[in-house]
Design a protein around this motif. Structure first.
Motif, PDB file in Angstrom:
ATOM      1  N   GLN A   1     -39.176 -48.062  16.243  1.00 24.87           N
ATOM      2  CA  GLN A   1     -39.619 -49.063  17.223  1.00 24.87           C
ATOM      3  C   GLN A   1     -40.403 -50.180  16.533  1.00 24.87           C
ATOM      4  O   GLN A   1     -41.268 -49.904  15.699  1.00 24.87           O
ATOM      5  N   CYS A   2     -40.060 -51.427  16.847  1.00 22.97           N
ATOM      6  CA  CYS A   2     -40.768 -52.563  16.240  1.00 22.97           C
ATOM      7  C   CYS A   2     -42.191 -52.603  16.790  1.00 22.97           C
ATOM      8  O   CYS A   2     -42.393 -52.585  18.007  1.00 22.97           O
ATOM      9  N   GLU A   3     -43.149 -52.671  15.892  1.00 22.69           N
ATOM     10  CA  GLU A   3     -44.558 -52.674  16.332  1.00 22.69           C
ATOM     11  C   GLU A   3     -44.910 -53.974  17.032  1.00 22.69           C
ATOM     12  O   GLU A   3     -45.836 -54.050  17.821  1.00 22.69           O
ATOM     13  N   HIS A   4     -44.138 -54.998  16.716  1.00 21.81           N
ATOM     14  CA  HIS A   4     -44.439 -56.328  17.246  1.00 21.81           C
ATOM     15  C   HIS A   4     -43.819 -56.564  18.630  1.00 21.81           C
ATOM     16  O   HIS A   4     -44.533 -56.881  19.578  1.00 21.81           O
ATOM     17  N   CYS A   5     -42.486 -56.379  18.746  1.00 22.29           N
ATOM     18  CA  CYS A   5     -41.840 -56.676  20.040  1.00 22.29           C
ATOM     19  C   CYS A   5     -41.463 -55.408  20.821  1.00 22.29           C
ATOM     20  O   CYS A   5     -40.971 -55.505  21.939  1.00 22.29           O
ATOM     21  N   HIS A   6     -41.710 -54.250  20.239  1.00 22.19           N
ATOM     22  CA  HIS A   6     -41.460 -52.943  20.863  1.00 22.19           C
ATOM     23  C   HIS A   6     -39.994 -52.606  21.063  1.00 22.19           C
ATOM     24  O   HIS A   6     -39.665 -51.631  21.729  1.00 22.19           O
TER      25      HIS A   6
ATOM     26  N   SER B   1     -35.976 -57.986   8.389  1.00 19.40           N
ATOM     27  CA  SER B   1     -36.682 -58.334   9.631  1.00 19.40           C
ATOM     28  C   SER B   1     -36.124 -57.598  10.846  1.00 19.40           C
ATOM     29  O   SER B   1     -34.995 -57.099  10.830  1.00 19.40           O
ATOM     30  N   CYS B   2     -36.942 -57.628  11.885  1.00 18.98           N
ATOM     31  CA  CYS B   2     -36.530 -57.090  13.186  1.00 18.98           C
ATOM     32  C   CYS B   2     -35.503 -58.050  13.786  1.00 18.98           C
ATOM     33  O   CYS B   2     -35.730 -59.260  13.820  1.00 18.98           O
ATOM     34  N   GLY B   3     -34.389 -57.503  14.263  1.00 19.98           N
ATOM     35  CA  GLY B   3     -33.334 -58.330  14.849  1.00 19.98           C
ATOM     36  C   GLY B   3     -33.707 -58.886  16.216  1.00 19.98           C
ATOM     37  O   GLY B   3     -32.979 -59.692  16.789  1.00 19.98           O
ATOM     38  N   GLY B   4     -34.862 -58.479  16.737  1.00 21.37           N
ATOM     39  CA  GLY B   4     -35.296 -58.986  18.046  1.00 21.37           C
ATOM     40  C   GLY B   4     -36.287 -60.123  17.904  1.00 21.37           C
ATOM     41  O   GLY B   4     -36.073 -61.217  18.415  1.00 21.37           O
ATOM     42  N   CYS B   5     -37.366 -59.878  17.154  1.00 22.48           N
ATOM     43  CA  CYS B   5     -38.442 -60.876  17.094  1.00 22.48           C
ATOM     44  C   CYS B   5     -38.543 -61.559  15.722  1.00 22.48           C
ATOM     45  O   CYS B   5     -39.390 -62.436  15.540  1.00 22.48           O
ATOM     46  N   ASN B   6     -37.665 -61.112  14.790  1.00 23.64           N
ATOM     47  CA  ASN B   6     -37.638 -61.722  13.447  1.00 23.64           C
ATOM     48  C   ASN B   6     -38.872 -61.453  12.589  1.00 23.64           C
ATOM     49  O   ASN B   6     -39.041 -62.061  11.538  1.00 23.64           O
TER      50      ASN B   6
HETATM   51 ZN   LIG Z   1     -39.442 -56.957  16.832  1.00 16.62          ZN
END
Ligand SMILES: [Zn+2]
Length: 232
Positions: A221-226, A198-203
Motif C-alpha cells: 500500500q502506498c503510504e502517500h495516496c493509500h 514511483s507509485c503509479g497512482g500519485c507518482n
Molecule cells: Zn501513491
C-alpha cells in the motif's frame, strides 16, 4: 494475491465509477439540491418573519393601551373647571397636562417606528415568499430532468453492479475487502502499477526497500495516496 483477476474486476468497476461520478456531477442534480436548500432557507426566514410580525403587533397593542390610558387622563384634566381652582391647582394641572401630552408624543413616535418596522417585515415576507416559490419551481424542473437522466443511467449501473457481484466470487476475500474499503473512501483506481521507482497512482518516488518489498510480495500500500501498488 491474484492480481490479474482483481485488475479485471477493477477495469469493470471503472465503468461503474464513471457512472457514479456522472450522477454525482449531474448539473440538474446540483441545481435541484441548490434550489431545495434555497426554498428551505426561505421557509425558515418566513417563520422568523412571522414571529417578528407577531412580536411587533403585541408591542403595538401594548402601546395603544398605554395611549388610551394617557388620553383618558388628559381628557379628565382638560374638562376640569379652571375657574374654581386656586393658582397652585392650576399650575399643577398645567404641569400634569404637559407631562401627559409629552408622554402621548413619545408613544405616538414609538407607534410610527413600529409601523415602519411592520412594513419592512411585510415587504421582506413578500420577497421571501417569491424566492420560495421560484426556488420550488426551479427545483421541480431540475428534479424532473435529473430523474429522467438517472432513469437512463440506472439500468446500465445495475447491470455493472451485478456483473461485478458475480466476479467477486472469484476474488480473494482479503483483497476484495481492502479494495472495497479504499473504493468507499473514493480512492480510485485502487490498484496501480509500480512505475519504475514511483507509485503509479500519485507518482511519489519510493525507497529502494519498498520497491524490493513490492517485488517480493507482489503488492504494497502506498503510504502517500493509500493505493495498492502492484508489480507483475
Ligand atoms: Zn501513491
Amino acid at each position: 494475491m491474484d492480481i490479474t483477476k482483481i485488475l479485471d474486476y477493477q477495469k469493470l468497476d471503472t465503468e461503474l465509477f464513471k457512472l457514479e461520478k456522472a450522477i454525482r456531477d449531474n448539473n440538474h442534480r446540483k441545481t435541484a439540491n441548490e434550489m431545495l436548500k434555497r426554498a428551505n432557507d426561505a421557509q425558515t426566514r418566513s417563520v422568523q418573519l412571522e414571529n417578528n410580525a407577531k412580536e411587533l403587533v403585541e408591542r403595538i397593542n401594548k402601546i395603544k393601551e398605554q395611549f388610551e390610558v394617557q388620553n383618558k387622563m388628559l381628557n379628565q384634566v382638560l374638562v376640569k373647571d379652571v375657574d374654581n381652582m386656586d393658582e397652585k391647582e392650576v399650575e399643577n394641572m398645567l404641569v400634569l397636562k404637559d407631562k401627559l401630552m409629552h408622554n402621548s408624543n413619545i408613544l405616538d413616535k414609538s407607534l410610527s417606528q413600529l409601523a415602519e418596522k411592520v412594513k419592512l417585515v411585510i415587504d421582506e415576507y413578500q420577497k421571501v415568499g417569491k424566492i420560495y416559490s421560484d426556488a420550488r419551481n426551479k427545483y421541480s424542473v431540475s428534479k424532473a430532468s435529473y430523474d429522467k437522466e438517472l432513469a437512463e443511467i440506472e439500468p446500465k449501473k445495475k447491470e455493472l453492479e451485478s456483473s461485478l457481484k458475480s466476479q467477486e466470487k472469484g476474488l480473494e476475500k482479503d483483497a476484495l475487502e481492502k479494495y472495497k474499503k479504499l473504493r468507499q473512501d473514493n480512492i480510485f483506481p485502487v490498484f496501480v502499477p509500480l512505475r519504475e521507482h514511483s507509485c503509479g497512482g500519485c507518482n511519489m518516488e519510493l525507497p529502494i526497500a519498498t520497491i524490493s518489498k513490492i517485488k517480493e510480495s507482489g503488492s504494497i500500500q502506498c503510504e502517500h495516496c493509500h493505493r495498492i501498488i502492484y508489480f507483475k
